[in-house]
Design an enzyme around this catalytic site. Sequence first.
Site, PDB file in Angstrom:
ATOM      1  N   CYS A  35      16.121  10.758 -36.555  1.00 42.02           N
ATOM      2  CA  CYS A  35      16.483   9.462 -35.827  1.00 42.02           C
ATOM      3  C   CYS A  35      14.671   9.065 -35.958  1.00 42.02           C
ATOM      4  O   CYS A  35      13.399   8.874 -35.200  1.00 42.02           O
ATOM      5  CB  CYS A  35      16.216  10.206 -34.119  1.00 42.02           C
ATOM      6  SG  CYS A  35      17.749  10.646 -34.304  1.00 42.02           S
ATOM      7  N   SER A  36      13.885   8.919 -37.349  1.00 45.39           N
ATOM      8  CA  SER A  36      12.992   8.372 -37.112  1.00 45.39           C
ATOM      9  C   SER A  36      12.873   7.486 -38.733  1.00 45.39           C
ATOM     10  O   SER A  36      12.186   7.895 -39.661  1.00 45.39           O
ATOM     11  CB  SER A  36      11.394   9.079 -37.343  1.00 45.39           C
ATOM     12  OG  SER A  36      10.758   8.944 -37.251  1.00 45.39           O
TER      13      SER A  36
END
EC number: 2.8.1.7
Length: 400
Positions: A358-359
Amino acid sequence: MYNVKEDFPIFRNQKDPYIYLDSAATTHKPQCVIDAVTDYYSFSYATVNRAIYSASHDISSAYWRVRSKVAAWIGARYDQEIVFTRGTTSSLNLLAIAANDSWLAGGTVVVSEAEHHANILSWEIACRRSGATVKKVRVNDEGIIDLSHLEKLLKQGVQLVSLAHVSNVSGAVLPVQEVAFLVHRYGALLAIDGAQGVGSGPLNLSGWDVDFYAFSGHKLYAPTGIGVLYGKRELLESLPPVEGGGDMVVVYDSESSRYQEPPLRFEAGTPHIAGVLGLGAAIDYLQALPFSVSDHLTALTRFLYNRLLTIPDIQIVGPQQGTPRGCLCSIIIPGVQASDLGFLLDGKGIAVRSGHQCSQPAMARWDLGHVLRASLGVYNDQQDVISFVEALEDILRSYR
């Protein structure tokens, strides 16, 4: 020797060994946290802050005591500086919306080029609506904030800087007190995404002079759906509410309602009472352990890092030896897909995370596709690390 795994039903009840190395995503729950939640629903269920009957009074008192526990754990000065939310993402969005509805409108926010989506998108969405600008500070090859670049941005005029305490990809640790001093020297405020920092031991936010700090309970061995936004009392008082509902208003008037003081101003509606009680039980549990959580995780992370270094061709993202690192290691094996490794490790009873975590900005910064991440919790030990590395080596032999 104290066996922490015995406190966690997920490990007690496994027929086969289960090695969980994904605590950066979410932590398992000790029995006392599960009991706190089920006891509330079974024996003391009532709402809070709204009624005078004894069951409600008793649970309201227990609910408010958790604010004190949270304040003590993170080093806040006042219980009123603890706002209960749904999690880190919820906390950051609350802050972004409220700030852009008041003193941040038309201003500038700085985030890093390697943040979790929650600490970029929350600001970009809210700032787009208010006309504010989001700028990105560089990080070096180990994921550490470039303080000279940050100072350059601050000189251009910045209202708020929002950075991760610990990167969920690189494990880089923010020098919080040093950054706070720099940010305040130029008249800006400092917000911290504490999702990966809060579980490593008690904090000292007031001593570090942090203005805002966001975290999730589920990464602190508490239930999902409960989180915290810490804010200095005077700063929370400067923010408008972002949600309307029960218990956040003192006097309703269609033209000029008078709202509660923080934290209730930001807690519209019936809260996640069970989650709050579970969060309190989790903090009690961590404080009662017969060892230092911080020391345990620091030593185990060092052990994990050193064992991974023995694998040929491995690349460990983030801080190298001698530089502080959060309790995780993201790795790359040239020629081997992280998702394949994750799948094969799962077949050996080992849970790790594969993907972009999620980055996506962090992946772009290091020109990565996906990484394999092993992250540690209070229930992990050296044998978990040894088993993980040996299983990884066994899998890699089949590729060569």
